[in-house]
Design a protein around this motif. Structure first.
Motif, short mmCIF file in Angstrom:
data_model
loop_
_atom_site.label_atom_id
_atom_site.label_comp_id
_atom_site.label_asym_id
_atom_site.label_seq_id
_atom_site.Cartn_x
_atom_site.Cartn_y
_atom_site.Cartn_z
N LEU A 1 1.08 -1.18 -0.19
CA LEU A 1 -0.15 -0.20 0.06
C LEU A 1 0.51 0.92 -0.32
O LEU A 1 1.69 0.74 0.71
N LYS A 2 0.61 1.82 -0.54
CA LYS A 2 1.39 3.06 -0.86
C LYS A 2 1.21 4.36 0.65
O LYS A 2 0.47 4.13 0.68
N ASP A 3 2.76 4.75 0.92
CA ASP A 3 2.66 5.44 1.81
C ASP A 3 2.23 4.82 3.37
O ASP A 3 2.25 4.44 4.35
N ALA A 4 2.33 3.35 3.87
CA ALA A 4 2.04 2.72 4.71
C ALA A 4 2.65 2.93 5.23
O ALA A 4 2.66 2.51 6.56
N LYS A 5 4.27 3.06 5.24
CA LYS A 5 5.20 2.26 5.84
C LYS A 5 5.55 3.67 6.50
O LYS A 5 6.45 3.75 7.31
N GLN A 6 4.62 4.67 5.94
CA GLN A 6 4.87 6.06 6.72
C GLN A 6 4.01 6.14 7.98
O GLN A 6 4.11 7.94 8.58
N ILE A 7 3.36 5.26 8.28
CA ILE A 7 2.59 5.53 9.28
C ILE A 7 3.37 5.43 10.37
O ILE A 7 3.95 4.56 10.93
N LYS A 8 2.95 5.98 11.52
CA LYS A 8 3.27 6.71 12.72
C LYS A 8 3.55 5.28 13.64
O LYS A 8 2.06 4.48 13.42
N CYS A 9 4.10 4.28 14.37
CA CYS A 9 3.96 3.20 15.39
C CYS A 9 4.44 3.95 16.94
O CYS A 9 5.65 4.60 17.46
N ILE A 10 3.23 4.21 17.73
CA ILE A 10 3.33 5.05 19.52
C ILE A 10 3.27 3.57 20.34
O ILE A 10 1.99 2.79 20.00
N TYR A 11 4.29 3.29 20.96
CA TYR A 11 4.57 2.40 22.28
C TYR A 11 3.54 2.58 23.33
O TYR A 11 3.65 3.87 23.71
N VAL A 12 2.61 2.27 24.01
CA VAL A 12 1.81 2.55 24.83
C VAL A 12 1.36 1.97 26.15
O VAL A 12 2.04 1.37 26.06
N ILE B 1 11.95 0.44 12.31
CA ILE B 1 11.62 1.50 11.91
C ILE B 1 11.06 2.39 13.64
O ILE B 1 12.19 1.90 14.62
N THR B 2 11.26 3.52 13.42
CA THR B 2 11.15 4.44 14.90
C THR B 2 9.64 4.44 15.31
O THR B 2 8.57 4.23 15.07
N ILE B 3 9.73 3.69 16.98
CA ILE B 3 8.74 3.49 17.74
C ILE B 3 8.85 4.41 18.88
O ILE B 3 9.38 4.21 19.89
N ALA B 4 7.75 5.62 18.54
CA ALA B 4 7.52 6.55 19.99
C ALA B 4 7.24 5.54 21.13
O ALA B 4 6.70 4.51 21.05
N THR B 5 7.24 6.60 22.36
CA THR B 5 7.13 5.34 23.42
C THR B 5 6.07 6.94 24.37
O THR B 5 6.65 7.98 24.56
N VAL B 6 4.73 6.40 24.91
CA VAL B 6 4.45 6.93 25.45
C VAL B 6 3.20 6.56 26.69
O VAL B 6 2.93 5.46 26.59
N GLU B 7 3.90 7.23 27.70
CA GLU B 7 3.28 6.18 29.06
C GLU B 7 1.35 6.44 29.68
O GLU B 7 1.02 7.79 29.36
N GLY B 8 0.92 5.50 30.11
CA GLY B 8 -0.37 6.26 31.06
C GLY B 8 -1.17 5.36 30.03
O GLY B 8 -0.89 4.41 29.70
N SER B 9 -2.22 5.50 30.57
CA SER B 9 -3.56 4.75 30.51
C SER B 9 -3.65 5.42 28.72
O SER B 9 -3.91 6.19 28.24
N ILE B 10 -5.16 4.70 28.33
CA ILE B 10 -4.97 4.40 27.09
C ILE B 10 -5.45 5.94 26.74
O ILE B 10 -5.07 6.68 25.98
N LYS B 11 -6.51 6.51 27.54
CA LYS B 11 -7.45 7.71 26.96
C LYS B 11 -6.19 8.42 27.31
O LYS B 11 -6.40 9.68 26.38
#
Length: 208
Positions: free
Chosen positions: A45-56, A78-88
């Motif tokens: 899929l075109k541009d699919a690999k540009q979708i960001k990935c974030i580890y919650v 890939i780069t996987i950013a990290t964000v902490e806390g509940s999903i909300k």
């Protein structure tokens, strides 16, 4: 596999409705979002690999999950950013720090709690950060997930080989009692997650 094609179609629709930089994958190291990540990176899929990935990251994560997230960074390059806390709370932080974000791809399935009425494209509920939730795996069963992982040799968290079937954090997750193997009445070990019978019914039996 019809379900696979349907999932790829949903991701393609997402990329038609949003630019890749406006979408991120919500990743927690679990089997479902791992399949989702693999689908996106195997697709043409075109541009699919540009979708960001974030580890919650939960408050008390398993070390094995942390290691697996690093493994995914290397495996997919890939780069996987990290964000902490509940999903909300995590969604609020993600959208505050990156205002261009408009949609989140999630690994939700119908058998997950509160997901039985979800649509493939569904906006967040009132009181949540306004965001389009995209759910390509809704119609997949637990068996479908494990069949895909094993057929495509997809890397997965080592906890699944030790009887864990639904992984939260250290405070609310134990090996699934339905996978315990006993020898002479004494607890011996646990079968791997993909061995679980009636998995959609018993998948969360190890969640406290």
């Amino acid at each position: 596999m019809d379900k696979l094609n349907d999932s790829l179609s949903i991701i393609a629709q997402a990329l038609d409705r949003f630019r890749a930089e406006e979408i991120f994958i919500s990743f927690n190291g679990g089997k479902d979002c791992t399949v989702l990540l693999d689908l996106i990176h195997r697709s043409n899929l075109k541009d699919a690999k540009q979708i960001k990935c974030i580890y919650v990251r939960p408050q008390n994560p398993f070390g094995e999950i942390e290691e697996f997230v690093d493994q995914c960074r290397q495996h997919y390059g890939i780069t996987i950013a990290t964000v902490e806390g509940s999903i909300k709370a995590a969604l609020e932080l993600i959208c505050r720090d990156d205002p261009v974000i408009k949609a989140c791809i999630m690994g939700s399935r119908r058998s997950d709690p509160y997901c039985e009425r979800l649509a493939s494209f569904q906006e967040t509920d009132p009181g949540w950060t306004p965001l389009m939730r995209i759910n390509p795996l809704l119609e997949w069963t637990c068996e479908d997930i494990w069949n895909y992982i094993r057929e495509h040799n997809v890397p997965y968290c080592a906890l699944y080989d030790r009887g864990y079937t639904s992984i939260g954090d250290r405070t609310n997750t134990i090996p699934n009692p339905h996978l315990r193997v006993e020898v002479d009445g004494e607890e011996e070990t646990y079968l791997p997650a993909y061995s679980l019978q009636h998995a959609d019914k018993y998948e969360r039996a190890g969640r406290l």
